[in-house]
Design a protein around this motif. Sequence first.
Motif, short mmCIF file in Angstrom:
data_model
loop_
_atom_site.label_atom_id
_atom_site.label_comp_id
_atom_site.label_asym_id
_atom_site.label_seq_id
_atom_site.Cartn_x
_atom_site.Cartn_y
_atom_site.Cartn_z
N ASP A 1 0.86 -1.18 0.00
CA ASP A 1 0.00 0.00 0.00
C ASP A 1 0.90 1.24 0.00
N PRO A 2 0.78 2.12 -1.02
CA PRO A 2 -0.22 2.14 -2.09
C PRO A 2 0.24 1.37 -3.32
N ILE A 3 -0.71 1.10 -4.23
CA ILE A 3 -0.36 0.60 -5.56
C ILE A 3 0.06 1.81 -6.40
N ARG A 4 1.25 1.76 -6.95
CA ARG A 4 1.81 2.89 -7.69
C ARG A 4 1.60 2.67 -9.19
N VAL A 5 1.00 3.66 -9.84
CA VAL A 5 0.64 3.53 -11.25
C VAL A 5 1.52 4.43 -12.11
N ALA A 6 2.20 3.85 -13.09
CA ALA A 6 2.95 4.60 -14.09
C ALA A 6 2.03 4.84 -15.29
N THR A 7 2.34 5.82 -16.14
CA THR A 7 1.49 6.14 -17.28
C THR A 7 2.32 6.33 -18.55
N LEU A 8 1.68 6.00 -19.67
CA LEU A 8 2.25 6.20 -21.00
C LEU A 8 1.13 6.73 -21.89
N ALA A 9 1.34 7.88 -22.52
CA ALA A 9 0.27 8.53 -23.28
C ALA A 9 0.87 9.32 -24.44
N PRO A 10 0.03 9.71 -25.43
CA PRO A 10 0.50 10.61 -26.48
C PRO A 10 0.90 11.96 -25.89
N GLU A 11 1.65 12.72 -26.65
CA GLU A 11 2.11 14.02 -26.18
C GLU A 11 0.93 14.91 -25.76
N GLY A 12 1.03 15.48 -24.57
CA GLY A 12 0.02 16.40 -24.08
C GLY A 12 -1.27 15.76 -23.60
N GLU A 13 -1.32 14.42 -23.49
CA GLU A 13 -2.58 13.76 -23.12
C GLU A 13 -2.47 12.89 -21.88
N SER A 14 -1.42 13.06 -21.11
CA SER A 14 -1.30 12.30 -19.86
C SER A 14 -2.44 12.64 -18.90
N HIS A 15 -2.97 13.85 -19.03
CA HIS A 15 -4.06 14.26 -18.13
C HIS A 15 -5.28 13.37 -18.29
N ARG A 16 -5.44 12.75 -19.48
CA ARG A 16 -6.58 11.85 -19.65
C ARG A 16 -6.47 10.66 -18.70
N LEU A 17 -5.26 10.15 -18.52
CA LEU A 17 -5.06 9.04 -17.58
C LEU A 17 -5.13 9.51 -16.13
N TYR A 18 -4.62 10.70 -15.85
CA TYR A 18 -4.69 11.22 -14.48
C TYR A 18 -6.14 11.39 -14.06
N ASP A 19 -6.97 11.93 -14.96
CA ASP A 19 -8.41 12.09 -14.66
C ASP A 19 -9.07 10.73 -14.45
N PHE A 20 -8.64 9.74 -15.25
CA PHE A 20 -9.22 8.40 -15.12
C PHE A 20 -8.87 7.79 -13.77
N LEU A 21 -7.64 7.99 -13.31
CA LEU A 21 -7.23 7.47 -12.00
C LEU A 21 -8.02 8.14 -10.89
N LYS A 22 -8.33 9.42 -11.05
CA LYS A 22 -9.14 10.12 -10.06
C LYS A 22 -10.54 9.50 -9.97
N GLN A 23 -11.08 9.09 -11.14
CA GLN A 23 -12.39 8.45 -11.13
C GLN A 23 -12.35 7.14 -10.34
N LEU A 24 -11.24 6.42 -10.41
CA LEU A 24 -11.13 5.16 -9.67
C LEU A 24 -11.22 5.39 -8.17
N ASN A 25 -10.84 6.56 -7.73
CA ASN A 25 -10.88 6.87 -6.30
C ASN A 25 -12.20 7.51 -5.86
N ALA A 26 -13.11 7.73 -6.81
CA ALA A 26 -14.38 8.40 -6.51
C ALA A 26 -15.55 7.43 -6.66
N PRO A 27 -16.66 7.66 -5.93
CA PRO A 27 -17.82 6.77 -6.07
C PRO A 27 -18.52 6.96 -7.41
N ALA A 28 -19.24 5.90 -7.85
CA ALA A 28 -20.01 5.96 -9.09
C ALA A 28 -21.21 5.03 -8.96
N LYS A 29 -22.36 5.50 -9.39
CA LYS A 29 -23.58 4.70 -9.34
C LYS A 29 -23.82 4.03 -10.68
#
Length: 472
Positions: free
Chosen positions: A47-75
């Motif tokens: 703990d914690p699980i550490r996540v590395a990312t690989l993305a096209p230029e200027g689009e790493s934020h798409r993965l960062y936003d996705f990781l934030k969703q994993l930490n948030a509730p969803a119905k």
Amino acid sequence: MSSEIFPHVWLPEPKLAFHPDRASDQDIHPLRGLLRFGPHSSGLVPDPIRVATLAPEGESHRLYDFLKQLNAPAKPSERRDYLPEWPGFQRVFGLHMKAAGGSCHVELDKELEAEFCDSSTPHIVLAERLVRAIQRLDTQRNDFDVLFIYIPQRWAAGYVGASGEDFDLHDHLKAATATRRLPVQLVREDKALAYPDRASVMWRIGLALYAKAGGVPWKLAEMDPETAYIGISYAVRPVESDRPRFVTCCSQVFDAEGSGLEFVAYDAHEVEVQRDNPFLSRTEMFRVMTRSLELYRRRHAGRSPRRVMVHKTTEFKPDEIDGCMEALHLCEAVDLLQIVEDVGWRGIRIDGDDGAKKGKPAAFPVSRGTLMGLGPREALLWTHGDVRGISDRQYFQGARGTPVPVRLVRHAGHGPWDETARAILALSKMDWNNDALYDPLPVTIGYAKVLARVVKRMHGLGSAPYQFRFFM
């Protein structure tokens, strides 16, 4: 000729275990069990699980936003009679997930886009650039646990090769990362990011992330502790390949709890092809069974299983049977079972009607777990169908169509079908890369197919066993 069908029985839905010692921590619903009890390997994953990312230029934020969703509730907005609310990764698995250090986040260079669009082989361009970036991240392997790769929809031309070319981007990347023992999660824009039910996406990705980090979400609760389950699948390389055309892939050797996490694979040389299906010689089958048995013994303090069940989708030829029996001669019982998906049988459930002899068609399909013998060597098993105890009403996964049974053909072994069918039903609930209640096939077959598809693209298979989490 009699028009009567064979007697049939109904086998209850197998239970899953969520704690190694507390027998009370059981549920037939995998996601509900996680919410009630937590994962089976609670406290054993760093703990914690550490996540590395690989993305096209200027689009790493798409993965960062996705990781934030994993930490948030969803119905959930679909399958509400089955899918519970996603409360966030930490609430489900009892540990945190976060982005790894700064050097573990790589973006592809901007020249890739122009080169990709101008190339007559865009899949080759894309694959080479991604593998090169993965190699760069591999130098930081001690600083992260799982790699997330963002695949935008505009790269669709590179997902597969030209007509007749044996290329698949997903399998190519899995082969490249599995060779390095590097767990990876592909995040496609048109799937994980675009799918409307965010709870469903979070459950799927959350489960996969936990398992790829080395966690065990659940195990089987009611299985014979002295039985091993082996699944075999074969893959065929293209004719123009300079490597052996056939790969024999033996899936995980599952133990009694269904918790096998390793498998063996190797190139097969003594192969006979009949109707486009490869069959092994006695020597080759002896070899794969011996290595599988060694894998089981290594996990069980040198003990051999009392009973072994071997599953594959094609028939067992006499040489294959002889090879199995020779390798497994120390086991008291050996069952060689062919599991056939494409069958012509269908079943309609008839409910008894007060005072009527014939009854009437039920509102729900045949129950999952319905078993009907066709003779001493064959039986039908409904691994898909109506399930009780999942919601307030009866639950039919997918909610459409008429459930098709699988046909079980026994090429070696004897006795009632009940124990064999119970094992298949239970193993159909052991796919940690899916949020569904079950798969139509047991993981001995399902995993073997995935493994064979990826393994045939790997160079230098070696003799060491592989962990399945690198192929999920």
